[in-house]
Design an enzyme around this catalytic site. Structure first.
Site, short mmCIF file in Angstrom:
data_model
loop_
_atom_site.label_atom_id
_atom_site.label_comp_id
_atom_site.label_asym_id
_atom_site.label_seq_id
_atom_site.Cartn_x
_atom_site.Cartn_y
_atom_site.Cartn_z
N MET A 30 0.84 -1.20 0.00
CA MET A 30 0.00 0.00 0.00
C MET A 30 0.88 1.25 0.00
O MET A 30 0.44 2.34 0.40
CB MET A 30 -0.96 0.00 1.19
N HIS A 37 9.40 -3.55 3.26
CA HIS A 37 8.97 -3.77 1.87
C HIS A 37 10.16 -4.12 0.99
O HIS A 37 10.09 -5.01 0.14
CB HIS A 37 8.29 -2.52 1.32
N GLN A 61 -10.51 -2.38 2.68
CA GLN A 61 -10.03 -3.08 3.87
C GLN A 61 -9.94 -2.15 5.09
O GLN A 61 -9.51 -2.56 6.16
CB GLN A 61 -8.68 -3.73 3.62
N SER A 187 6.61 -0.49 9.75
CA SER A 187 5.27 -0.32 9.21
C SER A 187 5.16 1.08 8.62
O SER A 187 5.78 2.02 9.13
CB SER A 187 4.21 -0.50 10.30
#
Length: 282
Positions: A30, A37, A61, A187
């Site tokens: 995303m 990542h 989501q 994150s």
């Protein structure tokens, strides 16, 4: 680096490439890319002849509209990050209309109860949204392998369940959590934390490590009670849930079984930002 924003154009390109490549890897993201990542992308590059990285903030989501609006978006920075890894990466960054057309809603899935606990309990409809976008991406790219981080371990298991139940011919590969120096799981949401809170959030991993140590001698109920008491003392972090569960079935632990892997799962709020993490216990 090639950038596509339409499904049809990407599919046409990949169909031509399949004449000369043996395997295609997909890394769904995303955006707001970080070292976690990048580790997925590097693994995909090692194991495939061609790699597609999708960048799409999936609206179906999110159960919280405010969370969706605040989710970090930085396509230019993401492209720069990927170009440093490899200029040969193919990027798919569709708009919502390109991905969903006029029907921006989730399909309904049967996950055999995997979606009803932990994240599913606190984020209604979340995993239907995840299943919907992952299925769309898989059928658009048709990769040999797709790579997902274990930070979202429940999501990883649910995606494996969805792929198996629909007999989709894609291999789902989980990859280890990448952590910041103080232990916080990497994150995109971490970018919304203040420097002080970001450092304090390393407490989450510290608690998980302590729970792992206690798991050898204490029962799950007592460990959970201890975790709650530790967070009650913390002035910065608010515990939403802590759960010890069977790694494969995600069934909460009541009585320990032999030859079964267990994992601790946790969700915490910090500066209004929701953080999740997990750790294998045995």
């Amino acid at each position: 680096m090639l950038l596509f924003d339409q499904k049809r154009e990407l599919k046409d390109y990949l169909q031509k490439e399949r004449v000369s490549v043996r395997s295609i890897g997909l890394v769904p993201t995303m955006g707001a890319l970080h070292k976690g990542h990048v580790s997925l992308v590097k693994k995909a590059l090692q194991e495939n002849d061609l790699v597609v990285v999708s960048i799409f903030v999936n609206p179906t989501q999110f159960d919280n509209k405010d969370d969706l609006q605040k989710y970090p978006r930085s396509l230019k920075d993401d492209l720069d990050t990927l170009n440093l890894v490899s200029p040969d990466i193919v990027v798919f960054a569709p708009t919502i209309d390109a991905m969903y057309g006029n029907n921006v809603q989730s399909q309904s899935y049967e996950f055999d109860g995997l979606d009803k606990i932990m994240e599913g309990e606190f984020r209604k409809g979340h995993f239907d949204g995840v299943g919907t976008i992952v299925e769309l991406l898989l059928k658009t790219v048709t990769p040999n392998n797709a790579y997902f981080g274990e930070k979202d371990f429940q999501q990883l298991q649910i995606i494996k369940k969805m792929v198996a139940s629909k007999n989709l011919p894609y291999q789902i590969i989980g990859c280890p959590i990448e952590r910041e120096p103080h232990g916080l799981a990497m994150s995109s949401r971490n970018e919304r934390l203040s420097k002080t809170t970001r450092k304090e959030a390393g407490f989450i991993h510290k608690i998980l490590m302590a729970a792992k140590s206690k798991f050898g001698t204490e029962n799950a109920k007592d460990i959970a009670a201890w975790v709650r008491s530790e967070f009650e003392k913390n002035q910065v972090l608010d515990l939403e849930y802590f759960q010890i569960a069977d790694e494969d079935t995600l069934t909460p632990l009541t009585k320990r079984k032999k030859n079964t892997k267990y994992r601790a799962f946790i969700a915490v709020y910090a500066d209004g930002v929701r953080l999740i993490d997990n750790l294998r216990l045995n």
